[in-house]
Design an enzyme around this catalytic site. Structure first.
Site, mmCIF file in Angstrom:
data_model
loop_
_atom_site.group_PDB
_atom_site.id
_atom_site.type_symbol
_atom_site.label_atom_id
_atom_site.label_comp_id
_atom_site.label_asym_id
_atom_site.label_seq_id
_atom_site.Cartn_x
_atom_site.Cartn_y
_atom_site.Cartn_z
ATOM 1 C CG ASP A 161 -1.689 1.251 1.451
ATOM 2 O OD1 ASP A 161 -1.612 2.153 0.589
ATOM 3 O OD2 ASP A 161 -2.398 1.353 2.481
ATOM 4 C CE LYS A 212 -1.430 7.040 -3.640
ATOM 5 N NZ LYS A 212 -2.013 6.155 -2.602
ATOM 6 C CD GLU A 266 -5.007 3.728 -2.479
ATOM 7 O OE1 GLU A 266 -5.870 4.499 -1.999
ATOM 8 O OE2 GLU A 266 -3.857 4.100 -2.797
ATOM 9 C CG ASP A 278 -8.981 5.083 1.942
ATOM 10 O OD1 ASP A 278 -8.532 5.691 2.939
ATOM 11 O OD2 ASP A 278 -8.252 4.488 1.127
HETATM 12 P P1 ADP Z 1 -2.865 7.664 3.603
HETATM 13 O O1 ADP Z 1 -3.751 6.608 3.064
HETATM 14 O O2 ADP Z 1 -3.154 9.035 3.087
HETATM 15 O O3 ADP Z 1 -1.409 7.324 3.493
HETATM 16 P P2 ADP Z 1 -3.511 6.835 6.338
HETATM 17 O O4 ADP Z 1 -4.635 5.941 6.012
HETATM 18 O O5 ADP Z 1 -2.271 6.234 6.849
HETATM 19 O O6 ADP Z 1 -3.164 7.833 5.156
HETATM 20 O O7 ADP Z 1 -4.081 7.893 7.412
HETATM 21 C C1 ADP Z 1 -3.279 8.844 8.005
HETATM 22 C C2 ADP Z 1 -4.156 9.773 8.801
HETATM 23 O O8 ADP Z 1 -4.834 9.023 9.823
HETATM 24 C C3 ADP Z 1 -3.375 10.868 9.496
HETATM 25 O O9 ADP Z 1 -4.024 12.111 9.318
HETATM 26 C C4 ADP Z 1 -3.442 10.425 10.954
HETATM 27 O O10 ADP Z 1 -3.368 11.541 11.855
HETATM 28 C C5 ADP Z 1 -4.806 9.777 11.011
HETATM 29 N N1 ADP Z 1 -4.949 8.912 12.180
HETATM 30 C C6 ADP Z 1 -4.180 7.859 12.541
HETATM 31 N N2 ADP Z 1 -4.585 7.345 13.718
HETATM 32 C C7 ADP Z 1 -5.643 8.093 14.125
HETATM 33 C C8 ADP Z 1 -6.488 8.083 15.286
HETATM 34 N N3 ADP Z 1 -6.314 7.194 16.269
HETATM 35 N N4 ADP Z 1 -7.476 9.012 15.348
HETATM 36 C C9 ADP Z 1 -7.652 9.926 14.388
HETATM 37 N N5 ADP Z 1 -6.884 9.992 13.285
HETATM 38 C C10 ADP Z 1 -5.889 9.097 13.148
HETATM 39 MG MG MG Z 2 -4.387 4.931 2.165
#
Ligand code: ADP
Ligand code: MG
Length: 611
Positions: A26, A83, A180, A202
């Site tokens: 991913d 990205k 995704e 998502d």
């Molecule tokens: P991407 O798909 O864009 O790479 P992710 O799915 O990894 O991103 O999500 C990252 C986001 O999730 C960040 O903004 C992070 O602060 C948020 N996040 C992670 N854990 C929590 C949580 N426990 N509560 C709220 N937001 C969260």
């Molecule tokens: Mg993602």
């Protein structure tokens, strides 16, 4: 006579191929993950500290030192969110980025300024992919046969091609790109036996994607997708940061901004667990409770719901027809997001799989199937092409050949004809986009069909076939039907990289790796040589009298030869001379040892020595 075994119907015959090793990756805007699968199912591969998430961040310290993930995260020159730049022109990148871009001459993908020179977003992504692949390789303790990399459903030709190019530079064999939401559905679909109309919601760090899929007996079909590429958890962070500034009456300087953002993010994470969070910032301290926090972020969540409504409308479906809602992305950990999405679809959400991990887990399942470990699996993944594909016709108009949201892989053909009497060449212009005018769509490729037999205008029949493969990549063929003359292109999107550039990057990365290895060997041998030189010198200083003149001379010569070679950067030479000196000094060392022992005994009583 021994009885022969015959497999039961539906049961696979005994596997004859050796187990292959595949990874699902991913490659996220904020975080990236790697997973694999075995007979027990998919599993996430964490790093040596147990961290599953690799921040999608790269920092170039210099030519040799490239940091990726956690170790790059806190550096001021770190490149994040790359990205967003993949397969995009400079003008497309509306986002404010913390690093400097160098626009490309041809309006193509901009380069990023780094301490190691300008880097393409593709190269930066290759670093992230490489790090994850290495992690997978170490865990599986095997060479990787193939990978499945996930991309957002809305990624166009250029963005997909850029992702594949990055994998190539990282030396990975891409079995397939997978969207995704499809990956998330696969992760839930296999043992949950998901059926019906499923929403994949998502919400990540900087992007929101929603897809409506139909799952039926192993067939996963994307019906519609939507979202917002500038909406995500980062917006929650910024809202909290602004609130802190207001409450504390402090304006944050540019330098302090990342500190404030980090505090805001911690506060956000805390509020996913607790009803209020304590904040201290620059001497100010206060409390943010959930009610206030929700008032800060509700409008963002409402925006995601608006996009959900649009997707339902695109697919001609009502809320009530949705059978399941799958939660994906770190930001869906927020209870407020869950509450509002659950209210909107009037049902319980599917979130028992870690929302960070679902996409990688699904990719790993698909990779395991594609690499050949589960050839009896009946999973059929049908994706859609996210944007319409067509060709230019007279008057600068676009004729759509494959409309958006058509299920792929797909092949569609349409006939065209000549415009002028005796026309023998036809120029074809391939475009992508939803608009009617060529100038409003993205140009993907141009090619020509030559040697058309001269005929009256409108006499020739030219069949143009568009083919989109499972990765969403397009090839176009034109054929004059009476003579059979043909011409075709595999579309290289104009925002992709030239083959030559990719080859160069692959060469660079290989030669770089070799160079790194060589440098290391040289340094190690230099250090070893120094050690031997010093030991010999000190031995000579003390005990040169133990040697015959001839021996002393030989040793000194050998010593000098090794000293001379130190600066040579010739690893083999240094090694060879180290060995010669080592051999000569071994005999010397033995003699010194004897003498030492004799010295120790001399003039001492036996009891003393014994003690
Ligand atoms: P991407 O798909 O864009 O790479 P992710 O799915 O990894 O991103 O999500 C990252 C986001 O999730 C960040 O903004 C992070 O602060 C948020 N996040 C992670 N854990 C929590 C949580 N426990 N509560 C709220 N937001 C969260
Ligand atoms: Mg993602």
């Amino acid at each position: 006579m021994a009885l022969l075994n015959i497999a039961e119907p539906g049961q696979s015959p005994i596997r004859t191929q050796p187990h292959k090793h595949a990874l699902g990756i991913d490659l996220g805007t904020t975080n990236s993950l790697v997973a694999s699968a075995n007979s027990e199912g998919p599993f996430i591969i964490a790093d040596e500290n147990g961290e599953a998430l690799l921040p999608s961040v790269v920092a170039y310290q210099n030519q040799e030192e490239i940091l990726v993930g956690q170790e790059a995260y806190k550096l001021s020159d770190a490149i994040s969110s790359v990205k967003r730049l993949m397969g995009r022109g400079h003008a497309d990148v509306a986002h404010k980025l913390a690093y400097k871009l160098i626009p490309a001459d041809d309006g193509g993908m901009p380069l990023i300024e780094t301490s190691a020179g300008p880097k393409s977003p593709v190269e930066v992504s290759a670093e992230i992919l490489g790090k994850l692949a290495k992690r997978g390789q170490a865990k599986l303790d095997a060479e990787i046969d193939g990978v499945v990399i996930t991309v957002p459903a809305y990624f166009d030709e250029a963005q997909r091609q850029a992702t594949k190019d990055a994998a190539r530079i990282a030396g990975l064999n891409v079995l397939r790109l997978l969207s995704e939401p499809t990956a998330a559905a696969v992760a839930y679909g296999l043992d949950k036996k998901l059926q019906g109309n499923v929403i994949i919601y998502d919400l990540g760090g900087g992007t929101f994607d929603v897809s409506l899929m139909r799952l039926e007996k192993g067939v996963f079909e994307v019906l519609a997708t939507g979202g917002d590429t500038a909406l995500g958890g980062d917006d929650f962070d910024r809202a909290i940061a602004r609130w802190i500034e207001e409450q504390s009456g402090q304006e944050t300087s540019q330098q302090n901004l990342s500190g404030l953002n980090a505090i805001a993010r911690e506060t956000k994470h805390a509020l996913s667990e607790h009803s209020e969070a304590e904040i201290t910032f620059n001497g100010w301290s206060g409390k943010l409770d959930r009610q206030t926090y929700y008032s800060l972020i509700d409008s963002f969540i409402d925006q995601t719901l608006k996009a959900c409504r649009r997707v339902l409308r695109d697919a001609g479906m009502k809320n009530e027809e949705i059978t399941d809602v799958v939660m994906v992305g770190g930001s869906t950990r927020s209870p407020r997001v869950q509450e509002k999405v659950s209210d909107f679809f009037k049902q319980e959400l599917l979130n028992e799989l870690d929302p960070d991990q679902v996409v990688a887990l699904g990719a790993a399942i698909q990779a395991d199937i594609l690499v050949g470990n589960k050839y009896d699996n009946e999973l059929l993944l049908l994706d859609v092409n996210p944007l319409s594909l067509g060709i230019e016709t007279m008057g600068g108009l676009v004729e759509k050949i494959i409309p958006r949201n058509t299920t792929i892989p797909v092949s569609r053909a349409q006939e065209f004809t000549t415009f002028k009497d005796g026309q023998t060449v036809m120029s074809l212009h391939v475009l992508q986009g939803e608009r009617e005018l060529v100038e409003d769509c993205r140009s993907l490729a141009r090619f020509e069909l030559r040697d058309i037999p001269p005929m009256v205008a409108g006499g020739a029949r030219i069949r143009v076939t568009f083919q989109v493969d499972a990765d969403g990549l397009l090839s176009v063929e034109a054929e004059e039907m009476s003579s059979g003359v043909k011409s075709s292109v595999v579309v290289k999107p104009s925002f992709g990289l030239e083959d030559q550039a990719i080859e160069q990057m692959i060469r660079d990365s290989h030669s770089q790796a070799e160079h790194d290895r060589d440098m290391r060997a040289l340094k190690e041998n230099q250090v070893e040589a120094l050690r031997i030189i010093e030991a010999t010198e000190s031995a000579l200083a003390n005990d040169a009298d133990l040697l015959e003149t001839k021996e002393l001379k030989a040793l000194q010569e050998s010593l000098q030869l090794l000293r001379d070679s130190l600066e040579s950067a010739d690893t083999d030479l240094i090694k060879q001379r180290s060995e010669s000196l080592n051999e000569l000094s071994t005999e010397f060392a033995a003699r010194r040892m004897d003498t030492e022992i004799r010295k120790a005994f001399k003039g001492k009583k036996i009891e003393e020595v014994d003690r």
